[in-house]
Design a protein around this motif. Structure first.
Motif, mmCIF file in Angstrom:
data_model
loop_
_atom_site.group_PDB
_atom_site.id
_atom_site.type_symbol
_atom_site.label_atom_id
_atom_site.label_comp_id
_atom_site.label_asym_id
_atom_site.label_seq_id
_atom_site.Cartn_x
_atom_site.Cartn_y
_atom_site.Cartn_z
ATOM 1 N N LEU A 215 26.263 -21.658 11.173
ATOM 2 C CA LEU A 215 24.832 -21.049 10.815
ATOM 3 C C LEU A 215 24.198 -22.408 10.134
ATOM 4 N N MET A 216 24.685 -23.102 9.311
ATOM 5 C CA MET A 216 24.239 -24.332 8.635
ATOM 6 C C MET A 216 23.842 -25.421 9.775
ATOM 7 N N ARG A 217 24.740 -25.638 10.754
ATOM 8 C CA ARG A 217 24.375 -26.467 11.736
ATOM 9 C C ARG A 217 23.161 -26.138 12.630
ATOM 10 N N HIS A 218 22.961 -24.809 12.637
ATOM 11 C CA HIS A 218 21.818 -24.361 13.416
ATOM 12 C C HIS A 218 20.719 -23.546 12.349
ATOM 13 N N VAL A 219 20.496 -24.137 11.204
ATOM 14 C CA VAL A 219 19.571 -23.642 10.371
ATOM 15 C C VAL A 219 18.165 -23.318 11.032
ATOM 16 N N GLY A 220 17.756 -22.177 10.705
ATOM 17 C CA GLY A 220 16.210 -21.705 11.179
ATOM 18 C C GLY A 220 16.531 -21.065 12.804
ATOM 19 N N GLN A 221 17.571 -21.346 13.448
ATOM 20 C CA GLN A 221 17.513 -20.823 14.706
ATOM 21 C C GLN A 221 18.276 -19.360 14.715
ATOM 22 N N VAL A 222 18.083 -18.620 15.490
ATOM 23 C CA VAL A 222 18.704 -17.503 15.774
ATOM 24 C C VAL A 222 20.144 -17.635 16.514
ATOM 25 N N LEU A 223 21.138 -17.153 16.056
ATOM 26 C CA LEU A 223 22.305 -17.081 16.871
ATOM 27 C C LEU A 223 22.815 -15.882 17.057
ATOM 28 N N THR A 224 22.807 -15.635 18.284
ATOM 29 C CA THR A 224 23.420 -14.283 18.937
ATOM 30 C C THR A 224 24.836 -13.857 18.368
ATOM 31 N N ARG A 225 25.064 -12.659 18.339
ATOM 32 C CA ARG A 225 26.574 -12.228 18.047
ATOM 33 C C ARG A 225 27.495 -12.749 19.164
ATOM 34 N N ASP A 226 26.949 -12.967 20.424
ATOM 35 C CA ASP A 226 28.085 -13.359 21.304
ATOM 36 C C ASP A 226 28.150 -14.890 21.206
ATOM 37 N N ARG A 227 27.127 -15.586 20.793
ATOM 38 C CA ARG A 227 27.376 -16.910 20.499
ATOM 39 C C ARG A 227 28.051 -17.125 19.277
ATOM 40 N N ILE A 228 28.189 -16.449 18.288
ATOM 41 C CA ILE A 228 28.926 -16.627 16.885
ATOM 42 C C ILE A 228 30.325 -16.207 17.361
ATOM 43 N N LEU A 229 30.568 -15.192 18.171
ATOM 44 C CA LEU A 229 31.910 -14.761 18.429
ATOM 45 C C LEU A 229 32.534 -15.935 19.199
ATOM 46 N N GLU A 230 31.680 -16.539 20.156
ATOM 47 C CA GLU A 230 32.238 -17.385 20.858
ATOM 48 C C GLU A 230 32.713 -18.622 20.330
ATOM 49 N N HIS A 231 32.120 -18.922 19.153
ATOM 50 C CA HIS A 231 32.404 -20.229 18.428
ATOM 51 C C HIS A 231 33.190 -20.112 17.407
ATOM 52 N N VAL A 232 33.401 -18.845 16.581
ATOM 53 C CA VAL A 232 34.376 -18.697 15.399
ATOM 54 C C VAL A 232 35.472 -17.918 15.772
ATOM 55 N N TRP A 233 35.412 -16.963 16.648
ATOM 56 C CA TRP A 233 36.649 -16.046 17.204
ATOM 57 C C TRP A 233 37.088 -16.160 18.364
ATOM 58 N N ASP A 234 38.112 -15.477 18.659
ATOM 59 C CA ASP A 234 38.949 -15.557 19.790
ATOM 60 C C ASP A 234 38.119 -14.408 20.825
ATOM 61 N N PHE A 235 38.488 -14.750 22.069
ATOM 62 C CA PHE A 235 38.047 -13.508 22.989
ATOM 63 C C PHE A 235 38.714 -12.400 22.681
ATOM 64 N N ALA A 236 39.994 -12.397 22.178
ATOM 65 C CA ALA A 236 40.719 -11.279 21.936
ATOM 66 C C ALA A 236 39.953 -10.045 21.249
ATOM 67 N N ARG B 196 20.374 -15.431 11.400
ATOM 68 C CA ARG B 196 19.816 -16.834 11.100
ATOM 69 C C ARG B 196 19.874 -17.290 9.814
ATOM 70 N N LEU B 197 20.164 -18.293 9.494
ATOM 71 C CA LEU B 197 20.159 -18.952 8.216
ATOM 72 C C LEU B 197 18.817 -19.400 7.922
ATOM 73 N N ARG B 198 17.938 -18.961 6.828
ATOM 74 C CA ARG B 198 16.835 -19.237 6.748
ATOM 75 C C ARG B 198 16.532 -20.832 6.278
ATOM 76 N N ALA B 199 15.611 -21.407 6.983
ATOM 77 C CA ALA B 199 15.408 -22.949 6.685
ATOM 78 C C ALA B 199 14.703 -22.853 5.040
ATOM 79 N N PRO B 200 14.992 -23.825 4.335
ATOM 80 C CA PRO B 200 14.300 -24.140 3.313
ATOM 81 C C PRO B 200 12.806 -24.240 3.473
#
Ligand code: CA
Length: 242
Positions: free
Chosen positions: A163-184, A221-225
């Motif tokens: 979230l911090m590396r993409h501050v201000g951008q909307v991240l979809t649940r799929d994209r978050i899943l793909e980056h942080v969790w296993d496809f299991a 999305r993590l709100r940008a300051p």
């Protein structure tokens, strides 16, 4: 300097294959056969990109990446991993890798990833991520808000870093899943929502904040300051106060 790429790979056939393929594409290629040599070359030179095998004799790829980042070396790193596991993903993120590929991979895909990273450029990045009063130190695995230490689990940490590396951008649940969790984790799982809830409980509510926004029907999305990145009116989110 031309586009010089460092390949850190202990399997000699794989290293030779990558070198030949990259050279055919016009890159200059240095090969390191273990983590120590990779760390040395990566420290001494400013590479356009580094392809880093995760499993290396001696210092493994995660450690090489983390140490380069700790030295302020921010060449884009693609981790090459032999298995698709949650731990490797989280470790790669924590170590500061930009992307990763699971072996076996198609060379065309590797090239596409490298090109994408090179297009993104190689800005000097701070080793500590800062968004407003929120700070995340990937090397020390430490998070503070308003100077207060906040304990996070590995997955919470990886989610926050994303979230911090993409501050201000909307991240979809799929994209978050793909980056942080296993496809299991099956599609439709609410694991992302659960973990966003955990982060809010630890990072937002105790500080009277609502910075992790729900973008209804899309993701988070993590709100940008406000003072640094005013949110354009056309992108005003539908916030959910939960
Ligand atoms: Ca290896």
């Amino acid at each position: 300097m031309g586009m010089r790429v460092l390949v850190v790979e202990d399997e000699t056939r794989m290293a030779a294959l990558l070198k030949r393929g990259l050279e055919e594409e016009g890159y200059a290629v240095d090969i390191a056969a273990d983590g120590t040599e990779g760390l040395w070359l990566g420290s001494e030179h400013d590479y356009a990109a580094i392809l880093l095998d995760a499993m290396l004799p001696g210092i493994d790829g995660f450690e090489v990446c983390a140490r380069l980042r700790a030295q302020g070396k921010w060449a884009p790193v693609v981790m090459l991993t032999a298995r698709d596991s949650i731990e490797d993903r989280v470790r790669g993120l924590d170590a500061g890798a930009d992307d990763y590929l699971i072996k076996p991979f198609a060379f065309a895909e590797l090239l596409a990833r490298v090109r994408a990273l090179l297009r993104r450029g190689n800005p000097e990045r701070p080793s500590v991520l800062t968004v407003g009063d929120l700070q995340l130190d990937p090397a020390a695995h430490r998070v503070t808000r308003a100077g207060v230490d906040v304990e996070l689990t590995a997955k919470e940490f990886a989610l926050l870093e994303l979230l911090m590396r993409h501050v201000g951008q909307v991240l979809t649940r799929d994209r978050i899943l793909e980056h942080v969790w296993d496809f299991a984790y099956v599609a439709g799982s609410n694991v992302v929502d659960q973990y966003v809830g955990y982060l809010r409980r630890k990072l937002d509510r105790p500080f009277g904040r609502e910075d992790i926004e729900t973008v209804r029907g899309t993701g988070y999305r993590l709100r940008a300051p406000a003072q640094d990145h005013p949110v354009p009116t056309h992108a005003t989110p539908v916030s959910e106060l939960s």
